[in-house]
Design a protein around this motif. Structure first.
Motif, PDB file in Angstrom:
ATOM      1  N   GLY A 247      -9.464   6.633  -4.918  1.00  0.00           N
ATOM      2  CA  GLY A 247      -8.745   7.590  -4.099  1.00  0.00           C
ATOM      3  C   GLY A 247      -7.363   7.899  -4.620  1.00  0.00           C
ATOM      4  N   TYR A 248      -6.561   8.486  -3.737  1.00  0.00           N
ATOM      5  CA  TYR A 248      -5.250   9.012  -4.138  1.00  0.00           C
ATOM      6  C   TYR A 248      -4.093   8.326  -3.420  1.00  0.00           C
ATOM      7  CZ  TYR A 248      -8.216  12.673  -6.054  1.00  0.00           C
ATOM      8  OH  TYR A 248      -9.190  13.353  -6.753  1.00  0.00           O
ATOM      9  N   ASN A 249      -4.371   7.219  -2.718  1.00  0.00           N
ATOM     10  CA  ASN A 249      -3.308   6.475  -2.024  1.00  0.00           C
ATOM     11  C   ASN A 249      -2.440   7.383  -1.157  1.00  0.00           C
ATOM     12  OD1 ASN A 249      -3.679   3.702  -2.983  1.00  0.00           O
ATOM     13  ND2 ASN A 249      -3.186   4.539  -4.993  1.00  0.00           N
ATOM     14  N   GLU A 250      -3.105   8.219  -0.345  1.00  0.00           N
ATOM     15  CA  GLU A 250      -2.379   9.233   0.432  1.00  0.00           C
ATOM     16  C   GLU A 250      -1.427   8.629   1.466  1.00  0.00           C
ATOM     17  OE1 GLU A 250      -5.674  11.486   1.906  1.00  0.00           O
ATOM     18  OE2 GLU A 250      -5.517  12.945   0.287  1.00  0.00           O
ATOM     19  N   THR A 251      -1.681   7.388   1.879  1.00  0.00           N
ATOM     20  CA  THR A 251      -0.780   6.733   2.835  1.00  0.00           C
ATOM     21  C   THR A 251       0.623   6.600   2.261  1.00  0.00           C
ATOM     22  OG1 THR A 251      -2.651   5.519   3.776  1.00  0.00           O
ATOM     23  CG2 THR A 251      -0.442   4.652   4.229  1.00  0.00           C
ATOM     24  N   PHE A 252       0.703   6.536   0.921  1.00  0.00           N
ATOM     25  CA  PHE A 252       1.998   6.302   0.259  1.00  0.00           C
ATOM     26  C   PHE A 252       2.610   7.578  -0.323  1.00  0.00           C
ATOM     27  CE2 PHE A 252      -0.298   2.306   0.180  1.00  0.00           C
ATOM     28  CZ  PHE A 252       0.652   1.429   0.685  1.00  0.00           C
ATOM     29  N   GLY A 253       2.003   8.730  -0.068  1.00  0.00           N
ATOM     30  CA  GLY A 253       2.584   9.973  -0.547  1.00  0.00           C
ATOM     31  C   GLY A 253       1.535  10.979  -0.966  1.00  0.00           C
ATOM     32  N   ALA A 254       1.981  12.206  -1.201  1.00  0.00           N
ATOM     33  CA  ALA A 254       1.076  13.281  -1.607  1.00  0.00           C
ATOM     34  C   ALA A 254       1.084  13.439  -3.126  1.00  0.00           C
ATOM     35  CB  ALA A 254       1.491  14.585  -0.938  1.00  0.00           C
ATOM     36  N   MET A 287     -12.413   7.594   2.384  1.00  0.00           N
ATOM     37  CA  MET A 287     -10.982   7.322   2.320  1.00  0.00           C
ATOM     38  C   MET A 287     -10.269   8.014   3.486  1.00  0.00           C
ATOM     39  SD  MET A 287      -9.036   5.457   0.560  1.00  0.00           S
ATOM     40  CE  MET A 287      -9.965   5.192  -0.945  1.00  0.00           C
ATOM     41  N   VAL A 288      -9.268   7.303   4.057  1.00  0.00           N
ATOM     42  CA  VAL A 288      -8.537   7.802   5.222  1.00  0.00           C
ATOM     43  C   VAL A 288      -7.035   7.681   4.960  1.00  0.00           C
ATOM     44  CG1 VAL A 288      -8.081   7.471   7.681  1.00  0.00           C
ATOM     45  CG2 VAL A 288     -10.383   7.099   6.791  1.00  0.00           C
ATOM     46  N   LYS A 289      -6.271   8.651   5.446  1.00  0.00           N
ATOM     47  CA  LYS A 289      -4.808   8.541   5.396  1.00  0.00           C
ATOM     48  C   LYS A 289      -4.335   7.855   6.669  1.00  0.00           C
ATOM     49  CE  LYS A 289      -0.534  11.188   4.937  1.00  0.00           C
ATOM     50  NZ  LYS A 289       0.060  12.535   4.773  1.00  0.00           N
ATOM     51  N   PHE A 290      -3.604   6.735   6.524  1.00  0.00           N
ATOM     52  CA  PHE A 290      -3.163   5.957   7.669  1.00  0.00           C
ATOM     53  C   PHE A 290      -1.737   6.334   8.069  1.00  0.00           C
ATOM     54  CE2 PHE A 290      -6.460   3.469   5.557  1.00  0.00           C
ATOM     55  CZ  PHE A 290      -7.310   3.212   6.631  1.00  0.00           C
ATOM     56  N   SER A 291      -1.438   6.048   9.327  1.00  0.00           N
ATOM     57  CA  SER A 291      -0.111   6.398   9.854  1.00  0.00           C
ATOM     58  C   SER A 291       0.982   5.500   9.298  1.00  0.00           C
ATOM     59  CB  SER A 291      -0.120   6.317  11.383  1.00  0.00           C
ATOM     60  OG  SER A 291      -0.453   4.998  11.810  1.00  0.00           O
ATOM     61  N   GLY A 292       0.603   4.320   8.843  1.00  0.00           N
ATOM     62  CA  GLY A 292       1.586   3.393   8.297  1.00  0.00           C
ATOM     63  C   GLY A 292       0.924   2.179   7.685  1.00  0.00           C
ATOM     64  N   VAL A 293       1.755   1.284   7.176  1.00  0.00           N
ATOM     65  CA  VAL A 293       1.257   0.103   6.463  1.00  0.00           C
ATOM     66  C   VAL A 293       0.474  -0.816   7.388  1.00  0.00           C
ATOM     67  CG1 VAL A 293       1.973  -2.000   5.279  1.00  0.00           C
ATOM     68  CG2 VAL A 293       3.043   0.181   4.687  1.00  0.00           C
ATOM     69  N   LEU A 296      -3.005   0.384   7.851  1.00  0.00           N
ATOM     70  CA  LEU A 296      -3.750   0.198   6.600  1.00  0.00           C
ATOM     71  C   LEU A 296      -4.196  -1.251   6.446  1.00  0.00           C
ATOM     72  CD1 LEU A 296      -4.752   0.899   3.754  1.00  0.00           C
ATOM     73  CD2 LEU A 296      -2.387   0.655   2.941  1.00  0.00           C
ATOM     74  N   VAL A 297      -3.303  -2.205   6.682  1.00  0.00           N
ATOM     75  CA  VAL A 297      -3.643  -3.623   6.520  1.00  0.00           C
ATOM     76  C   VAL A 297      -4.754  -4.021   7.500  1.00  0.00           C
ATOM     77  CG1 VAL A 297      -2.795  -5.983   6.790  1.00  0.00           C
ATOM     78  CG2 VAL A 297      -1.401  -4.278   5.587  1.00  0.00           C
ATOM     79  N   ALA A 298      -4.673  -3.535   8.725  1.00  0.00           N
ATOM     80  CA  ALA A 298      -5.715  -3.840   9.716  1.00  0.00           C
ATOM     81  C   ALA A 298      -7.071  -3.339   9.247  1.00  0.00           C
ATOM     82  CB  ALA A 298      -5.344  -3.218  11.060  1.00  0.00           C
ATOM     83  N   GLN A 299      -7.087  -2.151   8.656  1.00  0.00           N
ATOM     84  CA  GLN A 299      -8.352  -1.598   8.162  1.00  0.00           C
ATOM     85  C   GLN A 299      -8.856  -2.392   6.963  1.00  0.00           C
ATOM     86  OE1 GLN A 299     -10.329   1.014   9.479  1.00  0.00           O
ATOM     87  NE2 GLN A 299     -11.702  -0.044   8.049  1.00  0.00           N
ATOM     88  N   LEU A 300      -7.959  -2.837   6.099  1.00  0.00           N
ATOM     89  CA  LEU A 300      -8.369  -3.634   4.947  1.00  0.00           C
ATOM     90  C   LEU A 300      -9.006  -4.947   5.380  1.00  0.00           C
ATOM     91  CD1 LEU A 300      -5.346  -3.057   2.512  1.00  0.00           C
ATOM     92  CD2 LEU A 300      -7.659  -2.100   2.330  1.00  0.00           C
ATOM     93  N   GLU A 301      -8.500  -5.527   6.443  1.00  0.00           N
ATOM     94  CA  GLU A 301      -9.098  -6.759   6.982  1.00  0.00           C
ATOM     95  C   GLU A 301     -10.535  -6.478   7.441  1.00  0.00           C
ATOM     96  OE1 GLU A 301      -7.985  -9.681   6.810  1.00  0.00           O
ATOM     97  OE2 GLU A 301      -5.788  -9.631   6.717  1.00  0.00           O
ATOM     98  N   LYS A 302     -10.736  -5.345   8.134  1.00  0.00           N
ATOM     99  CA  LYS A 302     -12.079  -4.966   8.572  1.00  0.00           C
ATOM    100  C   LYS A 302     -12.987  -4.706   7.369  1.00  0.00           C
ATOM    101  CE  LYS A 302     -10.495  -2.778  12.871  1.00  0.00           C
ATOM    102  NZ  LYS A 302     -10.377  -1.485  13.614  1.00  0.00           N
ATOM    103  N   ASP A 303     -12.443  -4.044   6.357  1.00  0.00           N
ATOM    104  CA  ASP A 303     -13.228  -3.737   5.152  1.00  0.00           C
ATOM    105  C   ASP A 303     -13.700  -5.021   4.480  1.00  0.00           C
ATOM    106  OD1 ASP A 303     -12.782  -1.040   5.557  1.00  0.00           O
ATOM    107  OD2 ASP A 303     -11.093  -0.939   4.156  1.00  0.00           O
ATOM    108  N   LYS A 304     -12.797  -5.979   4.363  1.00  0.00           N
ATOM    109  CA  LYS A 304     -13.161  -7.244   3.720  1.00  0.00           C
ATOM    110  C   LYS A 304     -14.265  -7.947   4.495  1.00  0.00           C
ATOM    111  CE  LYS A 304     -11.314 -11.610   1.963  1.00  0.00           C
ATOM    112  NZ  LYS A 304     -10.111 -12.457   1.762  1.00  0.00           N
ATOM    113  N   ALA A 305     -14.160  -7.949   5.811  1.00  0.00           N
ATOM    114  CA  ALA A 305     -15.194  -8.587   6.633  1.00  0.00           C
ATOM    115  C   ALA A 305     -16.533  -7.886   6.449  1.00  0.00           C
ATOM    116  CB  ALA A 305     -14.772  -8.565   8.101  1.00  0.00           C
TER     117      ALA A 305
END
Length: 315
Positions: A247-254, A287-293, A296-305
């Motif tokens: 992806g394009y890491n949209e959470t961190f910029g365009a 891929m989803v653009k998150f409102s903040g870090v 994003l971290v909460a979603q990464l925890e779900k992804d890992k599980a």
């Protein structure tokens, strides 16, 4: 396996001076249909007591016939990967023919005379849909006419699932994240090879350190999204479980560059410059653009599980 590169017009002393059985095709992906062609050719070579040769082109014919830009094409297998597959399937010789204007506009008869008879083929094996010129007059039905009794022609039936097993279907499935179909048609998980390079180290700061992997520009990647993967480092037999994001890491910029990053579970080594192979197992989400870090971290925890659950199921 001996690799021989040919360009039109080639010197006759550059080809192997011995009888062969010749498998023909572009073989992008070397999927189960391609494997059936090469295995059939290997069996015929064994019956005749001659070597097995496989012919492919250095680039897709669409570069010439459809005027596509070579730098825009994305292949399922790079040329090096394709050659490795040929060797694993028992090829003794691989011919890489330069596909340019000189070759593209040879008459069907001239192609047969130079690139089949000229290579000392005693038999030719290809899929039923193989063409060696305009498809209405240079196909597997017309090949015996151009052969003129000089070699045997073996047409291999196309393999079917819910759709024809083929490179086009595999590319479409990759674009849709349908890795189950891709794996079935290839006969194994899709792979991407690359080198670990330095990134922005955002993942490390978030508690999910990633390997940033640089791949060849002409190698097709799956669709943008998050995936369950296995990764093998060069020169080591162990495969590590993990999750990959394209992806394009949209959470961190365009307007950021497209990246391939892999978070490996139970892995903390520094492996910059190391060659790795990624085995694509299953798509987790788009891929989803998150409102903040924090989100994003909460979603990464779900992804890992979810990834761990997938691998428990597969094992």
């Amino acid at each position: 396996m001996k690799v021989i590169e040919l360009a039109e017009p080639y010197m006759t002393n550059t080809v192997a001076q011995e009888p062969i059985v010749l498998a023909l095709g572009f073989f992008d992906g070397v999927h189960r249909g391609h494997q059936a062609v090469i295995k059939t050719a290997a069996k015929k070579a064994q019956q005749l007591g001659v070597k097995l040769a496989v012919m492919t082109f250095d680039q897709h014919p669409s570069v010439i016939f459809q005027k596509k830009r070579a730098q825009d094409l994305r292949y399922l297998t790079t040329l090096d990967e394709k050659l490795t597959c040929f060797e694993e399937l028992g090829a003794d010789i691989a011919y890489i023919v330069k596909f340019d204007e000189e070759l593209a506009y040879l008459s069907p008869q001239t192609f047969v005379d130079k690139y089949i008879v000229g290579l000392h083929a005693k038999a030719v094996v290809a899929g039923q849909d193989y063409t060696y010129g305009p498809k209405e007059k240079a196909n597997m039905q017309t090949l015996p006419l151009h052969a003129k009794g000089r070699f045997e022609v073996v047409a291999v039936d196309l393999l079917q699932e819910e759709t024809k097993i083929g490179s086009t279907a595999i590319r479409k499935a990759l674009d849709q994240g349908d890795l189950a179909l891709v794996t079935r048609q290839l006969g194994h998980p899709y792979t991407t090879k690359g080198v670990v390079v330095h990134g922005f180290e955002r993942g490390r700061k978030l508690g999910f350190p990633t390997l940033n992997i640089e791949t060849k520009a002409n190698k097709k990647l799956p669709a943008v999204g998050v995936y369950a993967v296995k990764v093998k480092l060069a020169d080591t037999p162990k495969e590590y479980m993990g999750m990959a994001s394209i992806g394009y890491n949209e959470t961190f910029g365009a307007d950021l560059a497209k990246t391939l990053e892999v978070n490996l579970f139970d892995f903390s080594k520094m492996v910059y410059g190391k060659k790795v192979t990624v085995f694509w197992e299953e798509m987790i989400r788009e891929m989803v653009k998150f409102s903040g870090v924090a989100e994003l971290v909460a979603q990464l925890e779900k992804d890992k599980a979810n990834v761990e659950k997938i691998f428990r199921r597969k094992n």
